[in-house]
Design an enzyme around this catalytic site. Structure first.
Site, short mmCIF file in Angstrom:
data_model
loop_
_atom_site.label_atom_id
_atom_site.label_comp_id
_atom_site.label_asym_id
_atom_site.label_seq_id
_atom_site.Cartn_x
_atom_site.Cartn_y
_atom_site.Cartn_z
CG HIS A 149 -1.99 -0.99 1.24
ND1 HIS A 149 -2.86 -1.18 0.19
CD2 HIS A 149 -2.33 -1.90 2.18
CE1 HIS A 149 -3.69 -2.16 0.50
NE2 HIS A 149 -3.39 -2.63 1.70
C1 TV7 Z 1 -0.86 -5.32 3.64
N1 TV7 Z 1 -8.15 -2.29 8.77
C2 TV7 Z 1 -2.58 -3.99 4.94
C3 TV7 Z 1 -4.02 -3.78 5.31
C4 TV7 Z 1 -4.26 -2.41 5.86
C5 TV7 Z 1 -5.68 -2.18 6.31
C6 TV7 Z 1 -7.47 -1.18 8.59
C7 TV7 Z 1 -7.34 -1.65 10.74
C8 TV7 Z 1 -6.99 -1.57 12.14
C9 TV7 Z 1 -5.96 -0.73 12.52
C10 TV7 Z 1 -5.58 -0.66 13.88
C11 TV7 Z 1 -6.29 -1.45 14.82
C12 TV7 Z 1 -7.64 -2.33 13.13
C13 TV7 Z 1 -9.24 -3.94 13.73
C14 TV7 Z 1 -8.09 -2.62 10.07
C15 TV7 Z 1 -9.93 3.73 7.43
C16 TV7 Z 1 -9.47 3.38 8.76
C17 TV7 Z 1 -10.29 2.40 9.60
C18 TV7 Z 1 -8.06 2.34 12.66
C19 TV7 Z 1 -8.79 1.73 13.80
N2 TV7 Z 1 -7.29 -2.26 14.42
C20 TV7 Z 1 -2.33 -5.19 4.05
C21 TV7 Z 1 -5.89 -0.76 6.72
C22 TV7 Z 1 -7.28 -0.53 7.28
C23 TV7 Z 1 -4.55 0.15 14.32
N3 TV7 Z 1 -7.47 0.88 7.45
O1 TV7 Z 1 -3.04 -5.09 2.82
C24 TV7 Z 1 -4.19 0.20 15.66
O2 TV7 Z 1 -8.65 -3.14 12.76
O3 TV7 Z 1 -9.64 0.84 6.95
C25 TV7 Z 1 -8.67 1.46 7.32
C26 TV7 Z 1 -8.71 2.96 7.65
C27 TV7 Z 1 -8.95 4.46 9.67
C28 TV7 Z 1 -8.13 3.88 10.80
N4 TV7 Z 1 -8.92 2.93 11.60
C29 TV7 Z 1 -9.46 1.82 10.76
O4 TV7 Z 1 -2.75 -6.36 4.67
C30 TV7 Z 1 0.12 -5.36 4.75
N5 TV7 Z 1 -6.96 -0.76 9.78
C31 TV7 Z 1 -5.91 -1.39 16.17
C32 TV7 Z 1 -4.88 -0.56 16.58
#
Ligand code: TV7
Ligand code: ZN
Length: 380
Positions: A149
């Site tokens: 990403h």
């Molecule tokens: C390659 N999903 C990476 C995949 C990246 C996914 C996301 C989380 C997450 C982050 C945490 C956390 C989480 C339970 C899950 C819009 C948001 C929503 C954070 C809570 N728990 C790969 C990225 C994805 C961080 N991000 O492809 C710290 O889930 O959907 C999003 C963005 C904003 C931020 N919030 C989620 O597999 C390596 N993040 C707990 C603690």
């Protein structure tokens, strides 16, 4: 000890394994899903099965600043190299006030040793690429890479440095056409890359590479959108149908395969029903094509299942997957962390009840048909 499974180096076929034991020392934060420690668990299985005897094992170097800025901008890499880590523990309530380069939020926290972590991940993928370029490897494995990403000048989705782009840029110096395949649950993308045009397309079935009059990369990315609960049989059928058509049309001279393991059943983030068998059948299929290949890691948020998949896929690379016992060896470090003693748990062992499958066969057939049509714009 390892010889008990009779694993030896095959003649005339070389697999290299690129690993940096310092990567796993880094922590994104207590509650963050990304656990670099899964690499330790993977390595532990690989060695306890004696797979290291069938490969050339390298301690991966760290990538240099010059290497990182082959794709990323100087100002972004400078910032990564100098920014102070956030205080721990990191959580959603403890975010950096300004999200410069999208850093410091909960997805991409600024943790201790971040720059080292990034350069180790990129270093292992670059080492892998160079072994493929010098023809010293038929398959090169970099489980610490696969962080798809990361953008030119921005962190995204747990990724800071795009080691895959850096590795593919290396491959393109020697191999005219690189097929990029991604089986991570967050991307499911297939890109065909030729020099001058690298296209990480994302999203919909129609998303097939930037289109502009002068853009030769148009139609060189394919997306396969899937719903929750897809099974091994469906996934393998889709993968083989699509990849065989891509290979026929594009005739890649090298393959970059991102083996993100969050597409496995029971993943903390992923929502599929794939078993190690189904996931690894993609690797097996690619290996059989006989095209030089890099295998990267990627996502995967239930460490014991990630380690199972990547260890088994290492066995596929050295063609020992049918020979190794499914019982995890007694002497495996952290053996109790695997819960079940088997390398290949069933869906019931992983989930109890499989997740409902929301992928009707008809829809999957339509996807293959649609992709076949998109491929008419591709030539080699
Ligand atoms: C390659 N999903 C990476 C995949 C990246 C996914 C996301 C989380 C997450 C982050 C945490 C956390 C989480 C339970 C899950 C819009 C948001 C929503 C954070 C809570 N728990 C790969 C990225 C994805 C961080 N991000 O492809 C710290 O889930 O959907 C999003 C963005 C904003 C931020 N919030 C989620 O597999 C390596 N993040 C707990 C603690
Ligand atoms: Zn993912």
């Amino acid at each position: 000890m390892a010889h008990e499974y009779g694993i030896t180096k095959p003649k005339g076929y070389n697999v290299t394994f690129h690993y940096n034991p310092n990567m796993e020392r880094h922590h994104f934060g207590q509650t963050h899903p990304m656990k670099p420690w899964r690499l330790t668990l993977t390595k532990s299985l690989v060695t306890s099965y004696g797979m290291n005897f069938a490969m050339d094992n390298y301690t991966a170097r760290t990538a240099t600043y010059e290497e990182l800025t082959n794709f990323h901008t100087d100002d972004y890499v400078d910032f990564l190299a100098t920014v102070a880590p956030q205080p721990t523990p990191l959580d959603v309530d403890n975010m950096h006030p300004d999200l410069k380069f999208n850093l410091g939020g909960s997805d991409c926290p600024l943790f201790e040793g971040l720059y080292d972590y990034c350069s180790m991940s990129a270093g292992s993928s670059l080492d892998a690429a160079r072994k493929i370029c010098s023809k010293q490897a038929d398959i090169a494995i970099a489980w610490g890479g696969g962080l798809h990403h990361a953008k030119k000048s921005e962190a995204s989705g747990f990724c800071y440095i795009n080691d895959i782009v850096l590795a593919i840029l290396q491959l393109l110096r020697v191999y005219p056409r690189v097929l990029y395949i991604d089986i991570d649950s967050h991307d499911g993308i297939i890109s065909q890359i030729r020099p001058e045009h690298i296209f990480p397309g994302t999203g919909a079935l129609d998303d097939n590479g930037p289109r502009s009059e002068h853009n030769p990369g148009a139609h060189h990315a394919l997306n396969v959108p899937l719903n929750d609960g897809i099974t091994d049989e469906q996934y393998a059928w889709l993968f083989e149908s699509i990849i065989s058509r891509c290979v026929e049309k594009f005739r890649p001279s090298a393959i970059a395969l991102q083996c993100g393991a969050d597409s496995l059943a029971g993943d903390r983030l992923g929502k599929f029903n794939l078993l190690v068998e189904g996931h690894s059948s993609c690797v097996e299929f690619c290996k059989k094509l006989g095209i030089p290949m890099i295998m990267f890691g990627g996502g995967g948020y239930t460490p014991r299942n990630v380690a199972r998949a990547w260890a088994y896929e290492t066995a596929v690379a050295i063609n020992q997957h049918k020979n190794i016992p499914t019982q995890i060896p007694e002497h495996t470090p952290w053996r109790e962390r695997f819960r079940q003693e088997t390398l290949l748990p069933t869906i019931e062992q992983i989930l109890g009840e499989p997740r409902q499958n929301r992928n009707p066969q008809k829809k999957l057939q339509d996807i293959v048909q649609h992709i076949t049509e998109q491929l008419r714009f591709v030539s080699h």
